[in-house]
Design a protein around this motif. Structure first.
Motif, short mmCIF file in Angstrom:
data_model
loop_
_atom_site.label_atom_id
_atom_site.label_comp_id
_atom_site.label_asym_id
_atom_site.label_seq_id
_atom_site.Cartn_x
_atom_site.Cartn_y
_atom_site.Cartn_z
N GLU A 130 -22.75 -25.80 114.82
CA GLU A 130 -22.47 -27.11 115.50
C GLU A 130 -21.41 -27.38 116.12
O GLU A 130 -21.53 -28.27 117.15
N SER A 131 -20.15 -26.77 116.18
CA SER A 131 -19.29 -27.05 117.20
C SER A 131 -18.11 -25.94 117.18
O SER A 131 -18.06 -25.16 116.05
N SER A 177 -14.09 -25.53 118.15
CA SER A 177 -12.83 -26.46 118.65
C SER A 177 -11.72 -25.30 119.10
O SER A 177 -11.62 -24.06 118.37
N ALA A 181 -12.99 -29.45 122.43
CA ALA A 181 -14.57 -29.11 121.68
C ALA A 181 -15.69 -29.13 122.47
O ALA A 181 -16.06 -29.80 123.27
N SER A 238 -20.11 -28.40 121.67
CA SER A 238 -21.32 -28.41 120.60
C SER A 238 -22.30 -27.51 121.49
O SER A 238 -22.21 -27.45 122.91
N ASN A 277 -25.09 -28.48 122.41
CA ASN A 277 -25.86 -29.52 123.43
C ASN A 277 -24.90 -30.35 124.09
O ASN A 277 -25.40 -31.47 124.91
N SER A 278 -23.60 -29.83 124.05
CA SER A 278 -22.62 -30.58 125.01
C SER A 278 -21.41 -29.80 125.37
O SER A 278 -21.05 -29.22 124.43
N LYS A 307 -17.58 -24.68 113.24
CA LYS A 307 -18.40 -25.39 112.07
C LYS A 307 -19.66 -25.10 112.04
O LYS A 307 -20.04 -25.10 113.40
N GLY A 308 -20.38 -24.60 111.02
CA GLY A 308 -21.85 -24.49 111.22
C GLY A 308 -22.47 -24.72 109.89
O GLY A 308 -21.97 -25.33 108.79
#
Length: 281
Positions: free
Chosen positions: A51-52, A54, A85, A87, A89-90, A176-177
């Protein structure tokens, strides 16, 4: 004879001006933007969704060796340390640099991470939890009900530690996932908080180490993380067997050098070697 001397003088002056101009060109800086991305290949056979990611950076060091012009060495320091950070999609925030133009062969970017000293505040709680876990493993005489109670308590205690960690600590790398298996979703937290640095060789879009930074355009760097490679030595069974923490009716798999360290160590050793940086892709 005098006319020849004059012609030679003009030629020498022209060459001098030309060389002077070339030298000046290579002192000009280009606009360079460094961004981050996550490779979207499936992770753990598609059962783990990232998910992200960092990063807490102290500095970025650049070592560039130019084919023409002086070599380039400089350091961009973040004071205080800054968290970036990204993700899937970003790309998140980009970092702007002014770098002298030219043909580089090679150019390295070194990420220097900054550990968070606040982690030390939680070490006593972590050590106490580990002692309880070891005591529970050594105690084989309890009945099943007591075992279940002890397990519930350990999972709840770990859940509190995870909550405190996410609230108080900004580690060097935080991933994070979500891990999905047998109709159950477990939240995965990978926390790395040791002093470390990654030296990354930059390549062009053709995977060539000769990189051109040009004046007049926005030059870009895509620093890509590859969780698929990180976790390629981890199986769904290993994640299912990891000790979980419970918080707000959610299950957490916390991967650190203290807890579930077998998975942590396997993943940690693969992060730097798979991180890539592509210039002007």
């Amino acid at each position: 004879m005098k006319r020849i001397d004059t012609s030679i003088a003009v030629l020498l002056i022209s060459i001098s001006v030309l060389l002077s101009g070339c030298k000046e060109d290579y002192t000009l800086h280009v606009d360079f933007r460094l961004g981050f991305s996550i490779d979207k290949k499936p992770v753990v056979n598609g059962s783990l969704t990232i998910e992200s990611i960092s990063l807490r950076l102290n500095s970025i060091n650049i070592q560039g060796y130019r084919e023409i012009g002086e070599d380039v060495f400089f350091k961009r320091t973040f004071n205080p340390p800054e968290v970036f950070a990204v993700s899937p999609n970003s790309s998140g925030e980009t970092i702007k640099f002014d770098i002298p133009q030219g043909v580089y062969n090679p150019i390295f970017f070194t990420l220097v991470f900054q550990p968070d000293a606040n982690e030390a505040q939680l070490l006593d709680d972590i050590e106490e939890w580990l002692e309880k876990l070891n005591d529970d493993d050594d105690d084989d005489d309890d009945d099943d009900d007591d075992d279940d109670d002890d397990l519930d308590e350990l999972q709840e205690d770990l859940g509190e530690i995870i909550d405190d960690y996410l609230d108080k600590v900004k580690p060097c790398i935080l991933v994070k996932g979500r891990f999905s298996s047998n109709m159950t979703v477990k939240h995965v937290i990978l926390a790395i908080n040791d002093p470390l640095s990654f030296q990354i060789l930059s390549l062009d879009r053709n995977n060539d180490r000769e990189v051109i930074l040009e004046k007049g355009i926005v030059n870009t760097g895509n620093l890509k993380f590859d969780p698929s490679y990180w976790f390629s030595v981890i199986t769904p069974e290993m994640l299912n067997n990891a000790f979980i923490g419970l918080s707000d009716n959610k299950q957490y798999i916390f991967l650190s050098k203290y807890i579930n360290s077998n998975i942590y160590n396997a993943v940690f050793n693969r992060i730097e070697e798979s991180t890539s940086l592509t210039i002007n892709e």
